[in-house]
Design a protein around this motif. Sequence first.
Motif, PDB file in Angstrom:
ATOM      1  N   ASP A 121      -3.889 -33.766  16.213  1.00 27.65           N
ATOM      2  CA  ASP A 121      -3.955 -32.391  16.647  1.00 27.65           C
ATOM      3  C   ASP A 121      -4.397 -31.504  15.513  1.00 27.65           C
ATOM      4  O   ASP A 121      -4.844 -31.950  14.478  1.00 27.65           O
ATOM      5  CB  ASP A 121      -2.609 -31.935  17.216  1.00 27.65           C
ATOM      6  N   LEU A 140     -10.598 -19.800  22.047  1.00 27.23           N
ATOM      7  CA  LEU A 140      -9.375 -20.466  22.472  1.00 27.23           C
ATOM      8  C   LEU A 140      -8.591 -20.939  21.250  1.00 27.23           C
ATOM      9  O   LEU A 140      -9.173 -21.303  20.230  1.00 27.23           O
ATOM     10  CB  LEU A 140      -9.706 -21.667  23.364  1.00 27.23           C
ATOM     11  N   ARG A 153      -6.985 -24.842  36.297  1.00 31.37           N
ATOM     12  CA  ARG A 153      -6.783 -25.989  35.405  1.00 31.37           C
ATOM     13  C   ARG A 153      -8.134 -26.607  35.054  1.00 31.37           C
ATOM     14  O   ARG A 153      -9.014 -26.698  35.918  1.00 31.37           O
ATOM     15  CB  ARG A 153      -5.881 -27.034  36.059  1.00 31.37           C
ATOM     16  N   VAL A 185      -7.614 -23.532  20.024  1.00 31.81           N
ATOM     17  CA  VAL A 185      -7.746 -24.990  20.028  1.00 31.81           C
ATOM     18  C   VAL A 185      -8.752 -25.389  18.958  1.00 31.81           C
ATOM     19  O   VAL A 185      -9.825 -24.785  18.846  1.00 31.81           O
ATOM     20  CB  VAL A 185      -8.222 -25.511  21.407  1.00 31.81           C
ATOM     21  N   VAL A 202      -8.667 -32.171  25.820  1.00 29.62           N
ATOM     22  CA  VAL A 202      -7.546 -31.237  25.853  1.00 29.62           C
ATOM     23  C   VAL A 202      -7.460 -30.622  27.244  1.00 29.62           C
ATOM     24  O   VAL A 202      -8.453 -30.091  27.758  1.00 29.62           O
ATOM     25  CB  VAL A 202      -7.708 -30.127  24.801  1.00 29.62           C
ATOM     26  N   GLN A 203      -6.299 -30.717  27.855  1.00 36.41           N
ATOM     27  CA  GLN A 203      -6.075 -30.104  29.165  1.00 36.41           C
ATOM     28  C   GLN A 203      -5.472 -28.716  28.970  1.00 36.41           C
ATOM     29  O   GLN A 203      -4.504 -28.550  28.223  1.00 36.41           O
ATOM     30  CB  GLN A 203      -5.145 -30.973  30.014  1.00 36.41           C
ATOM     31  N   ARG A 204      -6.040 -27.727  29.660  1.00 37.62           N
ATOM     32  CA  ARG A 204      -5.588 -26.350  29.509  1.00 37.62           C
ATOM     33  C   ARG A 204      -5.511 -25.669  30.877  1.00 37.62           C
ATOM     34  O   ARG A 204      -6.044 -26.183  31.880  1.00 37.62           O
ATOM     35  CB  ARG A 204      -6.534 -25.556  28.602  1.00 37.62           C
ATOM     36  N   THR A 205      -4.859 -24.510  30.907  1.00 37.43           N
ATOM     37  CA  THR A 205      -4.740 -23.720  32.133  1.00 37.43           C
ATOM     38  C   THR A 205      -5.025 -22.255  31.831  1.00 37.43           C
ATOM     39  O   THR A 205      -4.833 -21.782  30.718  1.00 37.43           O
ATOM     40  CB  THR A 205      -3.332 -23.836  32.754  1.00 37.43           C
ATOM     41  N   GLU A 206      -5.506 -21.554  32.854  1.00 36.67           N
ATOM     42  CA  GLU A 206      -5.711 -20.114  32.809  1.00 36.67           C
ATOM     43  C   GLU A 206      -4.957 -19.509  33.984  1.00 36.67           C
ATOM     44  O   GLU A 206      -5.081 -19.981  35.117  1.00 36.67           O
ATOM     45  CB  GLU A 206      -7.198 -19.769  32.914  1.00 36.67           C
ATOM     46  N   THR A 266     -10.277 -29.313  31.785  1.00 40.39           N
ATOM     47  CA  THR A 266     -10.216 -30.218  30.633  1.00 40.39           C
ATOM     48  C   THR A 266     -11.423 -29.977  29.742  1.00 40.39           C
ATOM     49  O   THR A 266     -12.555 -29.931  30.225  1.00 40.39           O
ATOM     50  CB  THR A 266     -10.203 -31.687  31.091  1.00 40.39           C
TER      51      THR A 266
END
Length: 342
Positions: free
Chosen positions: A109, A236, A202, A238, A246-250, A204
């Motif tokens: 990471d 972001l 959602r 990241v 990387v899985q992310r959400t808004e 990726t």
Amino acid sequence: MPFRTRAAVTGAVLATVTVLLCPAAAAARPGAAPAAPRAAAERSAPDWTAAPAPGGGARPSGRDRPYFYLEGGPGAVMNDRISLGNPTDRAVTVHLRGADVGSGTGGGDAAGRGSGSGAWVAFAAKEVRIPPRTRAGVPFTVTVPRDAVPGDHPGALVATRTGPGGGERRVRMHLRVSGPTLSAVTVENVSVGRRGSAAVIRYTLVNRGNTVLAPRLAVRADGVFGPVLRRAARALPVELLPGRRVQRTETWPDPPGLDAVDVRLDVSAAGAATSSGSAPYTAVPWGLFVAGALVLTAGGGGGWLWLRRRTATPAVRSQDEGGAEVAEDERELASTGSGARA
């Protein structure tokens, strides 16, 4: 000597002797440091540290580099030093190892944490004993294999204290193997779902290249009646390492209540082409939909019953010559001679 004067002199002498001989009282004398504040100061003293060593043998300062940065081509051997500080009054033993560098995955990471073995890193000593109030500089080398893939190979140097107290310190390392580089990012698996009164997007992010990326994201949504969401591109939080997903959400706090929407995400990064992904989202007020369905069902059932009653043919009754009531169909049989009555 009067009794009162003799008693006062005796008391003063005893008090003086007590102050001089009692350690606790002596500690309370002006100029002596109280035991409790001294113990608190010892407890608040900084623990052992690990950081990149300053160049030229200089003492560490706030302007020192926060991480290692090394660059070389395949087959190169690079040297540097890690500085281990022990400001306490007890000796500290530290074990050193590399993480991620040379693992072949570029995993880990943003803090350099990962499961790589750090096969490219070799220390002059893997275990170091640091005396009290002493700083030790430990040399290490990074050997790049001749078949190494060009691009970024981030990792970390890990210092772990052995014995009582334990503890771990990680120092990030940015290693770049010179050669052709490729910056590429994609956005995949876009979906939109409901969460209470809000909607959640959602997706990726995938680093398809061999450089570390700082992605930026823009969001837009268009419905039947026009635009319903516009979010300008923003950075972001990241650090996307090569090969990493990387899985992310808004969160979309105010989606439309009734609309068919197309949600689109645009992801970009320095040196990489913009990648887009989209997903449909249909907003339906289910409470109103169910109520309308019930009304339509009830109305349709009532109309069917009314229509059936209107189209049904009642039996027509009449009277015969003797005054008896007979059905119309019986009269038709009698007129044709195909029936007889008693």
